[in-house]
Design a protein around this motif. Structure first.
Motif, PDB file in Angstrom:
ATOM      1  N   VAL A 101       0.814  -1.222   0.000  1.00  0.00           N
ATOM      2  CA  VAL A 101       0.000   0.000   0.000  1.00  0.00           C
ATOM      3  C   VAL A 101       0.847   1.270   0.000  1.00  0.00           C
ATOM      4  N   THR A 102       2.115   1.158   0.376  1.00  0.00           N
ATOM      5  CA  THR A 102       2.968   2.351   0.395  1.00  0.00           C
ATOM      6  C   THR A 102       3.936   2.385  -0.789  1.00  0.00           C
ATOM      7  N   ARG A 103       3.755   1.477  -1.739  1.00  0.00           N
ATOM      8  CA  ARG A 103       4.648   1.466  -2.896  1.00  0.00           C
ATOM      9  C   ARG A 103       4.563   2.813  -3.615  1.00  0.00           C
ATOM     10  N   GLY A 104       5.685   3.272  -4.087  1.00  0.00           N
ATOM     11  CA  GLY A 104       5.726   4.544  -4.803  1.00  0.00           C
ATOM     12  C   GLY A 104       5.774   5.759  -3.894  1.00  0.00           C
ATOM     13  N   ILE A 105       5.760   5.555  -2.601  1.00  0.00           N
ATOM     14  CA  ILE A 105       5.834   6.664  -1.651  1.00  0.00           C
ATOM     15  C   ILE A 105       7.219   6.632  -1.014  1.00  0.00           C
ATOM     16  N   GLU A 106       7.904   7.737  -1.076  1.00  0.00           N
ATOM     17  CA  GLU A 106       9.255   7.823  -0.525  1.00  0.00           C
ATOM     18  C   GLU A 106       9.223   7.759   1.002  1.00  0.00           C
ATOM     19  N   PRO A 107      10.283   7.219   1.625  1.00  0.00           N
ATOM     20  CA  PRO A 107      10.326   7.143   3.097  1.00  0.00           C
ATOM     21  C   PRO A 107      10.092   8.491   3.783  1.00  0.00           C
ATOM     22  N   GLU A 108      10.638   9.558   3.214  1.00  0.00           N
ATOM     23  CA  GLU A 108      10.440  10.889   3.809  1.00  0.00           C
ATOM     24  C   GLU A 108       8.965  11.303   3.730  1.00  0.00           C
ATOM     25  N   GLU A 109       8.309  10.935   2.630  1.00  0.00           N
ATOM     26  CA  GLU A 109       6.884  11.243   2.493  1.00  0.00           C
ATOM     27  C   GLU A 109       6.069  10.478   3.524  1.00  0.00           C
ATOM     28  N   LEU A 110       6.430   9.220   3.748  1.00  0.00           N
ATOM     29  CA  LEU A 110       5.725   8.423   4.759  1.00  0.00           C
ATOM     30  C   LEU A 110       5.895   9.022   6.150  1.00  0.00           C
ATOM     31  N   GLU A 111       7.097   9.469   6.468  1.00  0.00           N
ATOM     32  CA  GLU A 111       7.335  10.093   7.779  1.00  0.00           C
ATOM     33  C   GLU A 111       6.504  11.365   7.918  1.00  0.00           C
ATOM     34  N   LYS A 112       6.449  12.140   6.855  1.00  0.00           N
ATOM     35  CA  LYS A 112       5.652  13.373   6.884  1.00  0.00           C
ATOM     36  C   LYS A 112       4.163  13.038   7.044  1.00  0.00           C
ATOM     37  N   LEU A 113       3.705  12.020   6.325  1.00  0.00           N
ATOM     38  CA  LEU A 113       2.314  11.589   6.446  1.00  0.00           C
ATOM     39  C   LEU A 113       2.000  11.177   7.878  1.00  0.00           C
ATOM     40  N   LYS A 114       2.876  10.390   8.499  1.00  0.00           N
ATOM     41  CA  LYS A 114       2.671   9.979   9.895  1.00  0.00           C
ATOM     42  C   LYS A 114       2.582  11.186  10.813  1.00  0.00           C
ATOM     43  N   THR A 115       3.455  12.152  10.596  1.00  0.00           N
ATOM     44  CA  THR A 115       3.452  13.368  11.418  1.00  0.00           C
ATOM     45  C   THR A 115       2.143  14.125  11.257  1.00  0.00           C
ATOM     46  N   ILE A 116       1.695  14.267  10.026  1.00  0.00           N
ATOM     47  CA  ILE A 116       0.448  14.999   9.757  1.00  0.00           C
ATOM     48  C   ILE A 116      -0.745  14.252  10.347  1.00  0.00           C
ATOM     49  N   LEU A 117      -0.794  12.948  10.156  1.00  0.00           N
ATOM     50  CA  LEU A 117      -1.907  12.170  10.710  1.00  0.00           C
ATOM     51  C   LEU A 117      -1.925  12.241  12.241  1.00  0.00           C
ATOM     52  N   GLU A 118      -0.761  12.226  12.859  1.00  0.00           N
ATOM     53  CA  GLU A 118      -0.686  12.351  14.321  1.00  0.00           C
ATOM     54  C   GLU A 118      -1.225  13.718  14.762  1.00  0.00           C
ATOM     55  N   LYS A 119      -0.896  14.771  14.019  1.00  0.00           N
ATOM     56  CA  LYS A 119      -1.413  16.104  14.346  1.00  0.00           C
ATOM     57  C   LYS A 119      -2.937  16.144  14.204  1.00  0.00           C
ATOM     58  N   LEU A 120      -3.450  15.563  13.127  1.00  0.00           N
ATOM     59  CA  LEU A 120      -4.905  15.515  12.944  1.00  0.00           C
ATOM     60  C   LEU A 120      -5.559  14.745  14.093  1.00  0.00           C
ATOM     61  N   TYR A 121      -4.960  13.623  14.458  1.00  0.00           N
ATOM     62  CA  TYR A 121      -5.477  12.815  15.551  1.00  0.00           C
ATOM     63  C   TYR A 121      -5.508  13.616  16.853  1.00  0.00           C
ATOM     64  N   MET A 122      -4.431  14.296  17.146  1.00  0.00           N
ATOM     65  CA  MET A 122      -4.356  15.090  18.380  1.00  0.00           C
ATOM     66  C   MET A 122      -5.413  16.198  18.369  1.00  0.00           C
ATOM     67  N   ASN A 123      -5.708  16.750  17.202  1.00  0.00           N
ATOM     68  CA  ASN A 123      -6.711  17.811  17.097  1.00  0.00           C
ATOM     69  C   ASN A 123      -8.113  17.310  17.453  1.00  0.00           C
ATOM     70  N   VAL A 124      -8.404  16.032  17.189  1.00  0.00           N
ATOM     71  CA  VAL A 124      -9.746  15.521  17.434  1.00  0.00           C
ATOM     72  C   VAL A 124      -9.810  14.469  18.543  1.00  0.00           C
ATOM     73  N   ARG A 125      -8.693  14.180  19.164  1.00  0.00           N
ATOM     74  CA  ARG A 125      -8.599  13.121  20.169  1.00  0.00           C
ATOM     75  C   ARG A 125      -9.631  13.266  21.273  1.00  0.00           C
ATOM     76  N   GLU A 126      -9.828  14.437  21.775  1.00  0.00           N
ATOM     77  CA  GLU A 126     -10.717  14.642  22.926  1.00  0.00           C
ATOM     78  C   GLU A 126     -12.176  14.856  22.530  1.00  0.00           C
ATOM     79  N   ASP A 127     -12.468  14.924  21.263  1.00  0.00           N
ATOM     80  CA  ASP A 127     -13.853  15.169  20.824  1.00  0.00           C
ATOM     81  C   ASP A 127     -14.707  13.938  20.920  1.00  0.00           C
TER      82      ASP A 127
END
Length: 141
Positions: free
Chosen positions: A115-141
């Motif tokens: 599922v991550t084919r064609g995605i560079e390791p740096e892009e995956l790290e950035k995606l994880k960071t962004i998803l974690e931020k989104l999660y933290m934004n809605v965690r308490e809702d």
């Protein structure tokens, strides 16, 4: 606002496809993605509590109890009464659960690579960071 510019829609759409793909990969092992999250967290030698599991996989304890019962019926989890608190249990992977976990680790890695084919390791790290931020934004809702 265009539907395809709504972050929640894009994440949900992707999650549905990823989940369906993952379900197909786990089907031969008779394990659901939710059960895999429990199996992957548990150990054959180290006790885990239902509360720890619920926190680790971000599910309510009632849901975790149902998943544990199902895994116990499949012979993948052992439940031992806590001597200090008879209301709680120590949970362990059974030998069968450990065997399934080891087999699934390869399947999960292969699925991740697919599922991550064609995605560079740096892009995956950035995606994880962004998803974690989104999660933290809605965690308490």
């Amino acid at each position: 606002m265009d539907l395809y510019s709504v972050t929640g829609f894009l994440i949900h759409r992707t999650d549905l496809k990823l989940t369906n793909y993952f379900i197909k990969q786990l089907k031969p092992y008779e394990v659901t993605p939710e059960q895999w999250s429990i199996i992957s967290y548990m150990d054959i030698d180290k006790a885990t509590t239902q509360k720890e599991l619920a926190e680790a996989i971000d599910r309510d304890q009632t849901t975790v109890v149902r998943m544990i019962h199902s895994l116990e019926r499949k012979g993948m989890v052992r439940r031992i009464v806590n001597d200090q608190d008879k209301r709680s249990h120590h949970l362990y992977l059974s030998p069968k659960g450990e065997e399934v976990k080891q087999k699934l680790l390869l399947t999960v890695q292969d699925a991740h690579n697919y599922v991550t084919r064609g995605i560079e390791p740096e892009e995956l790290e950035k995606l994880k960071t962004i998803l974690e931020k989104l999660y933290m934004n809605v965690r308490e809702d």
